[in-house]
Write an enzyme that holds these catalytic residues in place. Structure first.
Site, short mmCIF file in Angstrom:
data_model
loop_
_atom_site.label_atom_id
_atom_site.label_comp_id
_atom_site.label_asym_id
_atom_site.label_seq_id
_atom_site.Cartn_x
_atom_site.Cartn_y
_atom_site.Cartn_z
N HIS A 52 27.88 -15.97 -22.85
CA HIS A 52 28.48 -17.13 -23.51
C HIS A 52 27.69 -17.60 -24.73
CE1 HIS A 52 31.19 -20.48 -23.66
NE2 HIS A 52 30.28 -21.38 -23.42
N TRP A 53 26.52 -17.02 -24.94
CA TRP A 53 25.62 -17.47 -26.01
C TRP A 53 25.45 -16.39 -27.08
CZ3 TRP A 53 20.53 -19.83 -23.59
CH2 TRP A 53 20.71 -21.20 -23.37
#
Ligand SMILES: O=C(O)/C=C/C(=O)/C=C/C=C(\O)C(=O)O
Length: 287
Positions: free
Chosen positions: A267-268
């Site tokens: 997600h990063w």
């Protein structure tokens, strides 16, 4: 990683912004200078801030000649806390409008991570004339997934950390933020824990907001066709917080959009694949 040139302390600023009948004391970082400004909007995880989310992306953009502003949304970092009962995407958009007005910025590029992406879309739908280009990373709209049960495992862990902010719960959540957990250091966990524990009011209010209105991030899918801004959508193939088919919905809805998916990425994307992400964003903004 080379030594960071911009520092959090030297770029830290505050501003008071009216929100309904309240005045909110809002924190932001103002880095570099340039004719074009990129505003970065962080995600909704406990302990997230503009600086925590984007520290690997500031220097390359500043060195390329952009002014970079990191906004701490109400309820995160050094900004005032709030119990939010409406759309949080729109609340953040109103605060952003207060900031761009106060700084006299006629038009800005928006780069949003997760909740920050939802907020960038909310801002663009309400004030399209103030937006240059959009970068939506792991976010852009709420709504369902065709393939992944909601809430996702990541969002459930995130809520668990807000309810019980222990180092074990934090590690469980952060271990699925990224694809390659070997990059997560004890120093990173400690910094995030300190951010969280220094503002327990933010965590409590996040839970209270969700209880008052579980749909903090509305589904903008039916309105995406209104967006005229050129848009770069970025996703991690292994995102366990906001499923990748959200990116496909954004791609289908926004006519001037393109999608880049990183392999081996959670997600990063802006942190896990920072160098490639920075090159991608600079190429997109420079076109
Ligand atoms: O529920 C959503 O749609 C949005 C979730 C997030 O914004 C989660 C973000 C988490 C981070 O990126 C973080 O750094 O905390």
């Amino acid at each position: 990683m080379t030594q960071q040139k911009q520092s959090e302390a030297a770029t830290s600023r505050f501003i008071d912004i009216q929100e309904g009948d309240k005045t909110l004391h809002i924190h932001y970082n103002d880095c570099g200078s340039g004719d074009e400004t990129v505003i970065m909007l962080h995600g909704s995880g406990p302990g997230a801030t503009g600086w925590a989310n984007f520290n690997r992306n500031i220097d390359p953009l500043v060195e390329a000649g952009y002014r970079v502003i990191l906004l701490d949304c109400p309820g995160w970092g050094k900004s005032d806390s709030i119990i939010n009962t409406g759309s949080r995407s729109d609340l953040n958009a109103r605060i952003l409008k207060g900031l761009v007005d106060a700084l006299d910025l006629e038009k800005v590029h928006l780069l949003g991570n997760s909740m920050g992406g939802h907020s960038a879309v909310a801002f663009t739908l309400t004030w399209p004339e103030r937006v240059g280009k959009l970068v939506l990373m792991g976010g852009g709209t709420g709504g369902m997934s065709l393939f992944t049960p909601m809430p996702t495992e990541g969002i459930k862990l995130l809520q668990g950390v807000c309810r019980e902010p222990t180092i074990d719960n934090l590690k469980k959540m952060m271990n699925i933020f990224v694809y390659d957990t070997s990059a997560l250091t004890e120093e990173l966990f400690a910094a995030r824990l300190e951010n969280m524990l220094s503002r327990r009011d933010h965590l409590d209010n996040f839970i209270k907001s969700g209880e008052a209105n579980p749909k903090q991030f509305p589904d903008f899918t039916p309105r995406l066709g209104e967006i005229k801004a050129q848009t770069l959508i970025v996703w991690g193939r292994n995102d366990r917080f906001v499923p990748m088919d959200t990116g496909l919905r954004l791609l289908a809805g926004i006519a001037g959009s393109e999608l880049h998916v990183y392999r081996d990425c959670g997600h990063w994307a802006q942190w896990e694949h920072a160098d490639a992400f920075n090159r991608l964003v600079l190429d997109f903004l420079g076109r």
